[in-house]
Enzyme design. Structure first.
Site, PDB file in Angstrom:
ATOM      1  N   HIS A  84      10.136  46.904 -84.934  1.00 46.24           N
ATOM      2  CA  HIS A  84      10.582  45.895 -83.977  1.00 46.24           C
ATOM      3  C   HIS A  84      10.965  44.635 -84.743  1.00 46.24           C
ATOM      4  O   HIS A  84      10.310  44.265 -85.713  1.00 46.24           O
ATOM      5  CB  HIS A  84       9.455  45.537 -82.984  1.00 46.24           C
ATOM      6  CG  HIS A  84       9.785  44.326 -82.171  1.00 46.24           C
ATOM      7  ND1 HIS A  84      10.505  44.389 -80.999  1.00 46.24           N
ATOM      8  CD2 HIS A  84       9.546  43.013 -82.394  1.00 46.24           C
ATOM      9  CE1 HIS A  84      10.675  43.164 -80.530  1.00 46.24           C
ATOM     10  NE2 HIS A  84      10.102  42.310 -81.359  1.00 46.24           N
ATOM     11  N   THR A 131      19.213  50.293 -82.009  1.00 41.82           N
ATOM     12  CA  THR A 131      17.953  50.649 -81.345  1.00 41.82           C
ATOM     13  C   THR A 131      17.672  52.145 -81.432  1.00 41.82           C
ATOM     14  O   THR A 131      16.532  52.555 -81.674  1.00 41.82           O
ATOM     15  CB  THR A 131      18.013  50.203 -79.862  1.00 41.82           C
ATOM     16  OG1 THR A 131      18.258  48.790 -79.825  1.00 41.82           O
ATOM     17  CG2 THR A 131      16.714  50.506 -79.141  1.00 41.82           C
ATOM     18  N   ARG A 180      16.044  52.073 -89.362  1.00 40.21           N
ATOM     19  CA  ARG A 180      16.005  53.112 -88.327  1.00 40.21           C
ATOM     20  C   ARG A 180      16.915  54.290 -88.691  1.00 40.21           C
ATOM     21  O   ARG A 180      16.578  55.447 -88.432  1.00 40.21           O
ATOM     22  CB  ARG A 180      16.403  52.522 -86.972  1.00 40.21           C
ATOM     23  CG  ARG A 180      15.307  51.620 -86.389  1.00 40.21           C
ATOM     24  CD  ARG A 180      15.852  50.768 -85.259  1.00 40.21           C
ATOM     25  NE  ARG A 180      14.803  50.110 -84.487  1.00 40.21           N
ATOM     26  CZ  ARG A 180      15.044  49.178 -83.575  1.00 40.21           C
ATOM     27  NH1 ARG A 180      16.284  48.797 -83.317  1.00 40.21           N
ATOM     28  NH2 ARG A 180      14.042  48.625 -82.910  1.00 40.21           N
ATOM     29  N   ASN A 204      11.206  54.473 -82.930  1.00 43.84           N
ATOM     30  CA  ASN A 204      12.189  53.859 -83.828  1.00 43.84           C
ATOM     31  C   ASN A 204      11.599  52.905 -84.877  1.00 43.84           C
ATOM     32  O   ASN A 204      12.274  52.013 -85.384  1.00 43.84           O
ATOM     33  CB  ASN A 204      13.328  53.215 -83.024  1.00 43.84           C
ATOM     34  CG  ASN A 204      12.840  52.108 -82.116  1.00 43.84           C
ATOM     35  OD1 ASN A 204      11.655  51.771 -82.095  1.00 43.84           O
ATOM     36  ND2 ASN A 204      13.754  51.525 -81.359  1.00 43.84           N
ATOM     37  N   TYR A 239       6.872  43.023 -74.091  1.00 37.81           N
ATOM     38  CA  TYR A 239       8.046  43.745 -73.587  1.00 37.81           C
ATOM     39  C   TYR A 239       8.398  43.348 -72.153  1.00 37.81           C
ATOM     40  O   TYR A 239       9.041  44.113 -71.428  1.00 37.81           O
ATOM     41  CB  TYR A 239       7.822  45.247 -73.691  1.00 37.81           C
ATOM     42  CG  TYR A 239       8.021  45.791 -75.092  1.00 37.81           C
ATOM     43  CD1 TYR A 239       9.220  45.568 -75.783  1.00 37.81           C
ATOM     44  CD2 TYR A 239       7.031  46.541 -75.737  1.00 37.81           C
ATOM     45  CE1 TYR A 239       9.423  46.068 -77.064  1.00 37.81           C
ATOM     46  CE2 TYR A 239       7.227  47.041 -77.019  1.00 37.81           C
ATOM     47  CZ  TYR A 239       8.425  46.809 -77.678  1.00 37.81           C
ATOM     48  OH  TYR A 239       8.629  47.301 -78.946  1.00 37.81           O
ATOM     49  N   GLU A 241       7.707  35.284 -79.739  1.00 38.51           N
ATOM     50  CA  GLU A 241       7.005  36.467 -80.245  1.00 38.51           C
ATOM     51  C   GLU A 241       6.006  36.096 -81.338  1.00 38.51           C
ATOM     52  O   GLU A 241       4.905  36.652 -81.396  1.00 38.51           O
ATOM     53  CB  GLU A 241       8.020  37.511 -80.728  1.00 38.51           C
ATOM     54  CG  GLU A 241       8.847  38.022 -79.556  1.00 38.51           C
ATOM     55  CD  GLU A 241       9.816  39.147 -79.913  1.00 38.51           C
ATOM     56  OE1 GLU A 241       9.996  39.455 -81.109  1.00 38.51           O
ATOM     57  OE2 GLU A 241      10.402  39.729 -78.974  1.00 38.51           O
ATOM     58  N   LYS A 254       5.920  49.679 -85.940  1.00 38.57           N
ATOM     59  CA  LYS A 254       5.358  50.244 -84.714  1.00 38.57           C
ATOM     60  C   LYS A 254       4.394  51.389 -85.041  1.00 38.57           C
ATOM     61  O   LYS A 254       4.336  51.854 -86.198  1.00 38.57           O
ATOM     62  CB  LYS A 254       6.505  50.734 -83.825  1.00 38.57           C
ATOM     63  CG  LYS A 254       7.409  49.604 -83.301  1.00 38.57           C
ATOM     64  CD  LYS A 254       8.502  50.188 -82.416  1.00 38.57           C
ATOM     65  CE  LYS A 254       9.344  49.108 -81.781  1.00 38.57           C
ATOM     66  NZ  LYS A 254      10.388  49.694 -80.901  1.00 38.57           N
TER      67      LYS A 254
END
Ligand code: IDP
Ligand code: MG
Length: 154
Positions: free
Chosen positions: A118, A94, A105, A115, A52, A131, A12
């Protein structure tokens, strides 16, 4: 039975800005997973909403869309035995504050809204394909056999 499969993974914008692309890739490579696609890219508003969509009604949705579009991401497809579940185990919970040390994470983040990584939800049967299709065309994925496969799998 675990399946040999492809799963979608993304570093991310926080992970990119913090110089963690290499660290994330290293961990997945070291585990034995095979990289079959990678794209350094900027996510636009439409793609963020599609990606999302399941969180559209959540209070954090607008913040999530702003975050994921705030800078470039490293979008990837990784392949291997039980790949989606194994990536999720490596990612950790998460919320990085709750993620076990040793997970991506848990080792590299501190805040729920930042975080680092993904990964497709292994408990959602359609997630890998959905995805991958959202981020990659078929001809952007490279099927190949890693030379160590005979020593990685029985
Ligand atoms: P996951 O990334 O572990 O699959 P999801 O529940 O699918 O977690 O949530 C997607 C993303 O939305 C999370 O990775 C995180 O970036 C963000 N997020 C989830 N819950 C919250 C929240 O309560 N506050 C802020 N951001 C959140
Ligand atoms: Mg999720």
């Amino acid at each position: 039975m675990s399946e040999y499969e492809r799963t979608f993974v993304m570093v991310k914008p926080d992970g990119v800005q913090r110089g963690l692309i290499g660290e994330v890739i290293s961990r997945l490579e070291d585990r034995g997973l095979t990289l079959v696609g990678a794209k350094f890219m900027q996510i636009d508003e439409d793609l963020a909403h599609d990606h999302y969509a399941e969180h559209e009604d959540k209070p954090f949705f607008d913040g999530l869309v702003s975050f994921i579009t705030a800078g470039p991401v490293m979008a990837m497809v990784w392949e291997g035995q039980d790949a989606a579940r194994q990536v999720r185990r490596m990612m950790g919970a998460t919320d990085p504050a709750e993620a076990q040390p040793g997970t991506i994470r848990g080792d590299l983040g501190l805040d729920l809204g930042r975080n680092v990584i993904h990964g497709s939800d292994h408990e959602d049967p359609g997630a890998n394909e959905r995805e991958i299709d959202l981020f990659f065309d078929d001809d952007e994925l490279v099927g190949w056999e890693q030379i160590d496969e005979g020593w990685l799998y029985e």
